[in-house]
Enzyme design. Sequence first.
Site, PDB file in Angstrom:
ATOM      1  N   CYS A 257     -26.444  -5.395  -7.694  1.00 31.31           N
ATOM      2  CA  CYS A 257     -27.579  -5.727  -6.924  1.00 31.31           C
ATOM      3  C   CYS A 257     -27.136  -5.980  -5.314  1.00 31.31           C
ATOM      4  O   CYS A 257     -27.505  -7.202  -5.061  1.00 31.31           O
ATOM      5  CB  CYS A 257     -28.346  -6.624  -7.641  1.00 31.31           C
ATOM      6  SG  CYS A 257     -29.062  -6.070  -8.842  1.00 31.31           S
TER       7      CYS A 257
ATOM      8  N   ARG B  14       0.935  -1.240  -0.007  1.00 38.57           N
ATOM      9  CA  ARG B  14      -0.202  -0.189   0.091  1.00 38.57           C
ATOM     10  C   ARG B  14       0.857   1.251  -0.098  1.00 38.57           C
ATOM     11  O   ARG B  14       0.551   2.366  -0.712  1.00 38.57           O
ATOM     12  CB  ARG B  14      -0.950   0.223   1.189  1.00 38.57           C
ATOM     13  CG  ARG B  14      -1.932   0.984   1.401  1.00 38.57           C
ATOM     14  CD  ARG B  14      -2.445   1.076   2.762  1.00 38.57           C
ATOM     15  NE  ARG B  14      -2.714  -0.218   3.121  1.00 38.57           N
ATOM     16  CZ  ARG B  14      -4.064  -1.019   3.216  1.00 38.57           C
ATOM     17  NH1 ARG B  14      -5.185  -0.304   2.765  1.00 38.57           N
ATOM     18  NH2 ARG B  14      -4.371  -2.004   3.787  1.00 38.57           N
TER      19      ARG B  14
ATOM     20  N   TYR C 218     -14.796  -3.108   4.189  1.00 35.82           N
ATOM     21  CA  TYR C 218     -14.021  -2.478   5.342  1.00 35.82           C
ATOM     22  C   TYR C 218     -14.384  -1.356   6.030  1.00 35.82           C
ATOM     23  O   TYR C 218     -14.041  -0.798   6.871  1.00 35.82           O
ATOM     24  CB  TYR C 218     -12.508  -2.468   5.160  1.00 35.82           C
ATOM     25  CG  TYR C 218     -11.560  -3.450   4.416  1.00 35.82           C
ATOM     26  CD1 TYR C 218     -11.320  -4.779   5.018  1.00 35.82           C
ATOM     27  CD2 TYR C 218     -11.154  -3.145   3.155  1.00 35.82           C
ATOM     28  CE1 TYR C 218     -10.770  -5.738   4.397  1.00 35.82           C
ATOM     29  CE2 TYR C 218     -10.413  -4.039   2.702  1.00 35.82           C
ATOM     30  CZ  TYR C 218     -10.092  -5.308   3.000  1.00 35.82           C
ATOM     31  OH  TYR C 218      -9.504  -6.302   2.366  1.00 35.82           O
TER      32      TYR C 218
ATOM     33  N   TYR D 240      -5.010  -2.324  -3.655  1.00 38.24           N
ATOM     34  CA  TYR D 240      -6.198  -3.372  -3.296  1.00 38.24           C
ATOM     35  C   TYR D 240      -7.563  -2.892  -3.840  1.00 38.24           C
ATOM     36  O   TYR D 240      -8.655  -2.732  -3.317  1.00 38.24           O
ATOM     37  CB  TYR D 240      -6.368  -3.433  -1.716  1.00 38.24           C
ATOM     38  CG  TYR D 240      -5.237  -3.782  -0.865  1.00 38.24           C
ATOM     39  CD1 TYR D 240      -4.662  -5.225  -1.183  1.00 38.24           C
ATOM     40  CD2 TYR D 240      -4.302  -3.083  -0.166  1.00 38.24           C
ATOM     41  CE1 TYR D 240      -3.466  -5.671  -0.817  1.00 38.24           C
ATOM     42  CE2 TYR D 240      -3.037  -3.457   0.430  1.00 38.24           C
ATOM     43  CZ  TYR D 240      -2.592  -4.665   0.054  1.00 38.24           C
ATOM     44  OH  TYR D 240      -1.517  -5.098   0.936  1.00 38.24           O
TER      45      TYR D 240
ATOM     46  N   ARG E 137     -13.287  -1.919  -1.379  1.00 42.08           N
ATOM     47  CA  ARG E 137     -12.694  -1.630   0.113  1.00 42.08           C
ATOM     48  C   ARG E 137     -13.862  -0.997   0.901  1.00 42.08           C
ATOM     49  O   ARG E 137     -14.015  -1.205   1.928  1.00 42.08           O
ATOM     50  CB  ARG E 137     -11.466  -0.744  -0.094  1.00 42.08           C
ATOM     51  CG  ARG E 137     -10.259  -1.334  -0.860  1.00 42.08           C
ATOM     52  CD  ARG E 137      -8.947  -0.725  -0.383  1.00 42.08           C
ATOM     53  NE  ARG E 137      -8.482  -0.939   0.971  1.00 42.08           N
ATOM     54  CZ  ARG E 137      -8.517  -0.125   1.794  1.00 42.08           C
ATOM     55  NH1 ARG E 137      -8.919   1.277   1.622  1.00 42.08           N
ATOM     56  NH2 ARG E 137      -8.121  -0.132   2.947  1.00 42.08           N
TER      57      ARG E 137
HETATM   58  N1  LLP Z   1       3.438  -8.851   3.734  1.00 39.72           N
HETATM   59  C1  LLP Z   1       2.409  -9.817   3.913  1.00 39.72           C
HETATM   60  C2  LLP Z   1       2.880 -11.203   4.498  1.00 39.72           C
HETATM   61  C3  LLP Z   1       1.023  -9.366   3.989  1.00 39.72           C
HETATM   62  O1  LLP Z   1       0.280 -10.230   4.100  1.00 39.72           O
HETATM   63  C4  LLP Z   1       0.736  -8.213   3.220  1.00 39.72           C
HETATM   64  C5  LLP Z   1      -0.752  -7.767   3.476  1.00 39.72           C
HETATM   65  C6  LLP Z   1       1.870  -7.629   3.056  1.00 39.72           C
HETATM   66  C7  LLP Z   1       3.137  -7.658   2.864  1.00 39.72           C
HETATM   67  C8  LLP Z   1       1.532  -5.719   2.346  1.00 39.72           C
HETATM   68  O2  LLP Z   1       0.981  -5.204   3.297  1.00 39.72           O
HETATM   69  P1  LLP Z   1       0.627  -3.495   2.859  1.00 39.72           P
HETATM   70  O3  LLP Z   1       2.345  -2.904   2.914  1.00 39.72           O
HETATM   71  O4  LLP Z   1       0.375  -3.322   1.707  1.00 39.72           O
HETATM   72  O5  LLP Z   1      -0.076  -3.065   4.369  1.00 39.72           O
HETATM   73  N2  LLP Z   1      -7.116  -5.838   1.141  1.00 39.72           N
HETATM   74  C9  LLP Z   1      -6.821  -5.074   2.386  1.00 39.72           C
HETATM   75  C10 LLP Z   1      -5.493  -5.375   2.703  1.00 39.72           C
HETATM   76  C11 LLP Z   1      -4.917  -6.687   3.053  1.00 39.72           C
HETATM   77  C12 LLP Z   1      -3.316  -6.989   3.146  1.00 39.72           C
HETATM   78  C13 LLP Z   1      -3.133  -8.209   3.207  1.00 39.72           C
HETATM   79  N3  LLP Z   1      -1.564  -8.524   3.477  1.00 39.72           N
HETATM   80  C14 LLP Z   1      -7.297  -3.578   2.262  1.00 39.72           C
HETATM   81  O6  LLP Z   1      -7.886  -3.263   1.263  1.00 39.72           O
HETATM   82  O7  LLP Z   1      -6.896  -2.961   3.059  1.00 39.72           O
END
Ligand code: LLP
Length: 403
Positions: free
Chosen positions: A327, A262, A302, A356, A298
């Site tokens: 729908c 992210r 969430y 995401y 999202r």
């Molecule tokens: N490494 C691992 C092992 C992870 O499970 C994740 C995210 C990341 C790195 C990357 O995380 P970031 O830097 O993006 O926070 N769909 C959700 C977020 C799910 C994250 C899953 N794992 C959303 O839209 O907020």
Amino acid sequence: MINFSDLAEKYQTPLYIYDFDTITQQYEMLKDAFKASKAILAYAIKSNSNLSVVQHLAKLGAGADCVSIGEVRRALLAGVPKYKIIYSGVGKQDTEIKEALESDILFINLESHAELERVEMIAQELNIVARISVRVNPNIDPKTHPYISTGLHGNKFGVDLNTAKRMYLKAKNSENLDPVGIHFHIGSQLTELEPIREAAVIVADLVRTLQAINIELKFFDVGGGLGVTYDDEVTIDPKEYSQAILGTLTGLDMTIMCEPGRFLTANAGYFLTRVMYEKQNDEKRFVIVDGAMNDLLRPSLYSAYHKIEAVDNDGETSPADIVGPVCESGDFFAKDREFPIFKHNDLLVVYSAGAYGFGMGSNYNTRGRSAEVAIEAGEDRLIRKRETFVDLVALEKEYMKSY
Ligand code: LLP
């Protein structure tokens, strides 16, 4: 300044736009924070897996953090060197493990003792030594949304400290396993540094315990999770982040792996959608747009906040829900927010849509997924075609009975 109206005209809506220069800036900022140490930034491909996005990051020097063999293949296809690719996930299939080992990626992050046995068996069959790392669940509350919290024992991810120790011992005594790293990831959209520091302290202590029994690990993988500003969140400063992690590693000579998703992509992305109708259900005002939860999930999943702005419409505002055509009552982008009264075809920009967004999209209600466009040095280019009806039925059509 991005000209949203021109892009919407040129590529139609709904549309994803990614500003590659913003991705570069974010990458360089994090890289710079770790410049005093050996570090690999392994981009979490799940946050935005478009091949051109991954290729852009690969060119900058990023590695890849993958959670399926599909993502490993994407990383390789996009030019990420195999020695910078890691593979995590609680449920890797035998075929996925086999292919990852044959691809000779940097290491596989193991998330259970049972998985370690599986990897050992497959490595034995292939007559190779598998480089592994163990994902430790440090039981720390990351203080984020429960769906994206991963570092508590109540979450399915990683293993507790005792299991981790047993796994390292087993790996050390195995001819087909080489324990090279240790991993933790306590959650996503983290805005507080302290839980990450606490987790790093616990995991670094385990590294020292293992060192005392001659298990020398090379990679200290701190996962991803750095939060970004969607609304008014105050986020973690990358320099403070790196200092906090490095501070827990005194006396240890390790390469830091970091898995940002992210942080690199969220605020580089915009989702464009056009207003189709205004409607009033008694007191309640709805604005119906051509994008929907199948494009950007999202808010529905969430209750996530995404800033939304009207392009070229600064009329007087009143509260409205911005909703899509799907729908489901859960199909919304915003609830009870102030917006001007819209005309048919007015354009809206949904911000922070680079992470995401597209990747969590679906074809629900037989809606084709949006096109994706990159902007780099002021030039726009298509990086994924809009899906057509023909694409959507391609894998089903030939199986219909012929009456
Ligand atoms: N490494 C691992 C092992 C992870 O499970 C994740 C995210 C990341 C790195 C990357 O995380 P970031 O830097 O993006 O926070 N769909 C959700 C977020 C799910 C994250 C899953 N794992 C959303 O839209 O907020």
